[in-house]
Design an enzyme around this catalytic site. Structure first.
Site, mmCIF file in Angstrom:
data_model
loop_
_atom_site.group_PDB
_atom_site.id
_atom_site.type_symbol
_atom_site.label_atom_id
_atom_site.label_comp_id
_atom_site.label_asym_id
_atom_site.label_seq_id
_atom_site.Cartn_x
_atom_site.Cartn_y
_atom_site.Cartn_z
ATOM 1 N N ASP A 27 0.843 -1.162 -0.010
ATOM 2 C CA ASP A 27 -0.128 -0.022 -0.061
ATOM 3 C C ASP A 27 1.102 1.240 0.124
ATOM 4 O O ASP A 27 2.052 1.004 0.481
ATOM 5 C CB ASP A 27 -0.927 0.006 1.162
ATOM 6 N N ASP A 64 0.034 4.950 0.737
ATOM 7 C CA ASP A 64 -0.287 5.967 2.125
ATOM 8 C C ASP A 64 -0.363 4.997 3.426
ATOM 9 O O ASP A 64 -1.237 4.629 3.532
ATOM 10 C CB ASP A 64 -1.570 6.787 1.719
ATOM 11 N N ASN A 106 -5.551 2.777 -3.317
ATOM 12 C CA ASN A 106 -6.892 3.604 -3.643
ATOM 13 C C ASN A 106 -6.541 4.996 -3.661
ATOM 14 O O ASN A 106 -5.846 5.524 -2.715
ATOM 15 C CB ASN A 106 -7.776 3.202 -2.609
#
Length: 181
Positions: free
Chosen positions: A8, A10, A51
């Site tokens: 991921d 962030d 995302n």
């Protein structure tokens, strides 16, 4: 086949800052650069899956995301490190605007981006790992039989109380790497 670490962005690679897109706001988490370099040296494909709801909400553009990813690569290159690919979802099913308001298969916890990366890089999932600071980052990895680690950076400290699957917990990206290498 290749082994990979799916990251991921962030809260895992960089310090969590809501809707990060400005280069001047970017800051690596402690040990992230060294961790990525070690993964590179140990022949792991380093693949970011993120995302980016800020695009869907109209806060920034896909071009801004790409520009930030180029900056990250430039910073890593200074330390002989790199990320093999960035995959991101610009959609949001509720808060999206225009073409970005979409119930898609690429937004985590869906596994569309994982499946695409696995195919694109010929990944052996049994030799691969996923690391994130939210359970929703890791659900698609678990669904694809990829060993998963929740980091205590970003939202990890809040998320840890909700773990119900076979995920491991680690301090940060660097501590994860020292556990697997």
């Amino acid at each position: 086949m290749n082994k990979a670490v799916f990251l991921d962005r962030d809260g895992t690679i960089n310090v969590e800052k809501n809707y990060l897109y400005k280069i001047e706001d970017f800051e690596f988490t402690e040990g992230a650069v060294e961790a990525i370099k070690l993964l590179n040296q140990n022949e792991y494909k380093v693949i970011v899956i993120s995302n980016q709801a800020g695009v869907a909400r109209g806060y920034y553009t896909e071009e801004a995301v790409d520009k930030l990813h180029e900056y990250i690569q430039k910073q890593l290159k200074k330390y002989d490190a790199h990320i093999d690919a960035f995959y991101y979802c610009p959609h949001h099913p509720i808060h999206g605007v225009g073409k970005y308001k979409l119930q898609c298969k690429c937004r985590k916890p869906e596994d569309g981006l994982y499946k695409r990366a696995i195919k694109d890089f010929n990944i052996d999932v049994e030799k691969s790992y996923a690391v994130g600071d939210k359970l929703s980052d890791l659900i698609p990895a678990v669904d694809n039989n990829i060993k998963s680690f929740l980091v205590m950076t970003g939202y990890g400290k809040e998320e840890v109380k909700n773990i119900k699957t076979d995920m491991r917990i680690t301090k940060n990206l660097y501590s994860f790497v020292t556990e697997i290498i």
